[in-house]
Design a protein around this motif. Structure first.
Motif, PDB file in Angstrom:
ATOM      1  N   VAL A   1     -16.367 -45.930   4.259  1.00 27.33           N
ATOM      2  CA  VAL A   1     -16.678 -44.722   5.023  1.00 27.33           C
ATOM      3  C   VAL A   1     -15.383 -43.994   5.347  1.00 27.33           C
ATOM      4  O   VAL A   1     -14.411 -44.611   5.801  1.00 27.33           O
ATOM      5  N   ALA A   2     -15.360 -42.693   5.093  1.00 30.90           N
ATOM      6  CA  ALA A   2     -14.195 -41.889   5.432  1.00 30.90           C
ATOM      7  C   ALA A   2     -13.979 -41.886   6.943  1.00 30.90           C
ATOM      8  O   ALA A   2     -14.936 -41.932   7.723  1.00 30.90           O
TER       9      ALA A   2
ATOM     10  N   ALA B   1     -20.850 -36.798  -0.722  1.00 30.45           N
ATOM     11  CA  ALA B   1     -19.577 -36.092  -0.679  1.00 30.45           C
ATOM     12  C   ALA B   1     -19.830 -34.615  -0.467  1.00 30.45           C
ATOM     13  O   ALA B   1     -20.890 -34.080  -0.804  1.00 30.45           O
ATOM     14  N   ALA B   2     -18.844 -33.924   0.054  1.00 27.27           N
ATOM     15  CA  ALA B   2     -18.917 -32.478   0.167  1.00 27.27           C
ATOM     16  C   ALA B   2     -18.755 -31.881  -1.229  1.00 27.27           C
ATOM     17  O   ALA B   2     -17.879 -32.285  -1.980  1.00 27.27           O
TER      18      ALA B   2
ATOM     19  N   VAL C   1     -15.392 -40.366  -7.920  1.00 26.33           N
ATOM     20  CA  VAL C   1     -15.523 -40.262  -6.468  1.00 26.33           C
ATOM     21  C   VAL C   1     -14.488 -39.275  -5.944  1.00 26.33           C
ATOM     22  O   VAL C   1     -13.292 -39.557  -5.931  1.00 26.33           O
ATOM     23  N   PRO C   2     -14.922 -38.086  -5.519  1.00 21.70           N
ATOM     24  CA  PRO C   2     -13.963 -37.075  -5.075  1.00 21.70           C
ATOM     25  C   PRO C   2     -13.356 -37.402  -3.712  1.00 21.70           C
ATOM     26  O   PRO C   2     -13.919 -38.198  -2.940  1.00 21.70           O
ATOM     27  N   PRO C   3     -12.238 -36.777  -3.392  1.00 22.96           N
ATOM     28  CA  PRO C   3     -11.590 -37.022  -2.090  1.00 22.96           C
ATOM     29  C   PRO C   3     -12.444 -36.614  -0.907  1.00 22.96           C
ATOM     30  O   PRO C   3     -12.204 -37.076   0.212  1.00 22.96           O
ATOM     31  N   THR C   4     -13.435 -35.735  -1.149  1.00 23.40           N
ATOM     32  CA  THR C   4     -14.299 -35.279  -0.059  1.00 23.40           C
ATOM     33  C   THR C   4     -15.448 -36.233   0.244  1.00 23.40           C
ATOM     34  O   THR C   4     -16.313 -35.919   1.069  1.00 23.40           O
ATOM     35  N   THR C   5     -15.478 -37.407  -0.415  1.00 20.38           N
ATOM     36  CA  THR C   5     -16.562 -38.369  -0.199  1.00 20.38           C
ATOM     37  C   THR C   5     -16.526 -38.896   1.224  1.00 20.38           C
ATOM     38  O   THR C   5     -15.477 -39.319   1.728  1.00 20.38           O
TER      39      THR C   5
ATOM     40  N   ARG D   1     -23.243 -33.196  -0.960  1.00 20.70           N
ATOM     41  CA  ARG D   1     -24.026 -33.534  -2.146  1.00 20.70           C
ATOM     42  C   ARG D   1     -24.085 -35.050  -2.278  1.00 20.70           C
ATOM     43  O   ARG D   1     -23.193 -35.748  -1.774  1.00 20.70           O
ATOM     44  N   THR D   2     -25.111 -35.532  -2.962  1.00 22.09           N
ATOM     45  CA  THR D   2     -25.283 -36.978  -3.115  1.00 22.09           C
ATOM     46  C   THR D   2     -25.294 -37.361  -4.588  1.00 22.09           C
ATOM     47  O   THR D   2     -25.582 -36.541  -5.461  1.00 22.09           O
TER      48      THR D   2
END
Length: 394
Positions: free
Chosen positions: A96-97, A346-347, A150-154, A319-320
């Motif tokens: 989790v971020a 993620a965004a 997996v993007p950094p915005t996840t 988005r999922t």
């Protein structure tokens, strides 16, 4: 990173039937395509999300998907993952971020985090290179890259890895494909003949007859191959019957009740001899490389995302994504399979003289497979699929 928990385990919960029920859901969505997947791998990821649900409606949705109360599912997952059978490697991650964690209700987040297996990967979202290394390590190199970018915005990432690599206690022999017959005899030159140690028989499940072959490792893993006598049987029905047999269901049909001669599946002869009746099987070697977008099939991931939304803050731009990558190979010497499942938000994704029979079961057309591992509660399905594409027997 991993964290420890003092939550009581629930090893008394039998996961076999919930997993088999979930497998039926997944295989009906995948239909008759050549595939092997790990319903266990997807179920584990859904179980990770289960205790995130705080609303009664979301908890009920998760219970329906999991086939268990989410808290029981979490406890059984902890018991399984933290003490996996020797021939089944399991790993899970729940990352989790920091920003998402900081926005969660502290008490609810603490309940969820304490429900995770002790060995789970936790902490902030790992970079892609670390996720690739995680997949590679936990699948013994069979899946060297994580199946999702997996993007950094996840904000949240749940994952599971399931892997087995076994040698048969008694290997097959390779024989000319002409002995198998059927269309596949023109596809490959050599197929597999089972040794006398492999159990082969006819089984009735709900009024339908199937030929069943079992190949086992020297340890706890067994792979069932199940072909229907009816050529027009629905693939998902055959896979469901295979799970029923794997869990001890169905009724054995004596060889004496099968007609003599060549039938749709069985070739049965009767002659003078000593000893009892005997059976063997002919089947092809096979391999699969399957990737499933779990959001394009009724997999239950929507309930998992709803549970995570109960716990962790969401944004309109979120988005999922949910995917499983599974590779498997069935050969003369053994069986290996691995699956990595990812869910993220993620965004902006057998002596007397007499008449004896010998029957040969011919797996000469599409059939089901189920790989189970023995646990203290009984056999647990780990991988399953529908085989339509034979490969050359080595």
């Amino acid at each position: 990173m991993t964290r420890k928990s003092t939550r009581t385990l629930r090893p008394d919960v039998d996961l076999a039937r919930p997993i088999a029920t979930y497998a039926d859901r997944l295989h009906r969505a995948l239909g008759g395509t050549h595939h092997v997947v790990s319903p266990l791998g997807v179920w584990l990821v859904l179980a990770l999300a289960g205790t995130a649900a705080t609303r009664a409606e979301t908890q009920a949705r998760m219970a329906d998907v999991l086939g268990l109360d989410p808290r029981d599912a979490a406890g059984a997952t902890r018991a399984l993952v933290d003490a996996a059978p020797a021939e089944l490697r399991l790993a899970v991650g729940a990352w989790v971020a920091d920003a998402a964690r900081d926005g969660a209700n502290p008490a609810a987040y603490d309940v969820w985090s304490r429900s995770l297996p002790r060995s789970a990967g936790t902490g902030p979202i790992p970079p892609q290179a670390e996720l690739d290394a995680w997949a590679d390590e936990h699948t013994g190199g069979m899946i060297p890259r994580f199946p999702a970018e997996v993007p950094p915005t996840t904000s949240v990432l749940l994952a599971s890895a399931v892997m087995t690599r076994i040698s048969w206690a008694e290997p097959f022999t390779a024989v000319p494909a002409a002995e198998l017959g059927g269309a596949w005899a023109g596809t490959v030159a050599r197929v597999l003949r089972s040794p006398e140690e492999h159990p082969v028989g006819a089984v009735d499940v709900d009024g339908e007859r199937y030929a069943v072959h079992r190949a086992a490792s020297s340890g706890d893993m067994t792979v069932l191959s199940v072909v229907a006598e009816r050529e027009d049987a629905v693939p998902a029905d055959v896979v469901a019957a295979a799970h029923t047999v794997a869990l001890g269901g169905g009724t054995d049909v004596p060889l004496a009740e099968l007609p003599l001669g060549d039938g749709p599946v069985w070739s049965v002869v009767e002659e003078d001899g000593f000893g009892g009746d005997s059976t063997d099987a002919l089947l092809p070697a096979w391999a699969t490389d399957t990737e499933v977008n779990l959001q394009q099939v009724p997999s239950g991931v929507d309930a998992a995302f709803a549970a995570l939304a109960d716990l962790l803050p969401t944004a309109p731009t979120d988005r999922t994504g949910a995917v499983q990558k599974c590779v498997a190979r069935y050969s003369r010497e053994g069986f290996e399979a691995a699956a990595v499942t990812a869910l993220m938000r993620a965004a902006g994704g057998m002596s007397a003289r007499g008449r004896v029979r010998h029957g040969t079961a011919r797996f000469a057309r599409p059939y089901a497979v189920v790989a189970t591992v023995r646990t203290t509660a009984g056999p647990l399905p780990a991988f399953s699929g529908w085989i339509t594409e034979p490969v050359e027997a080595d």
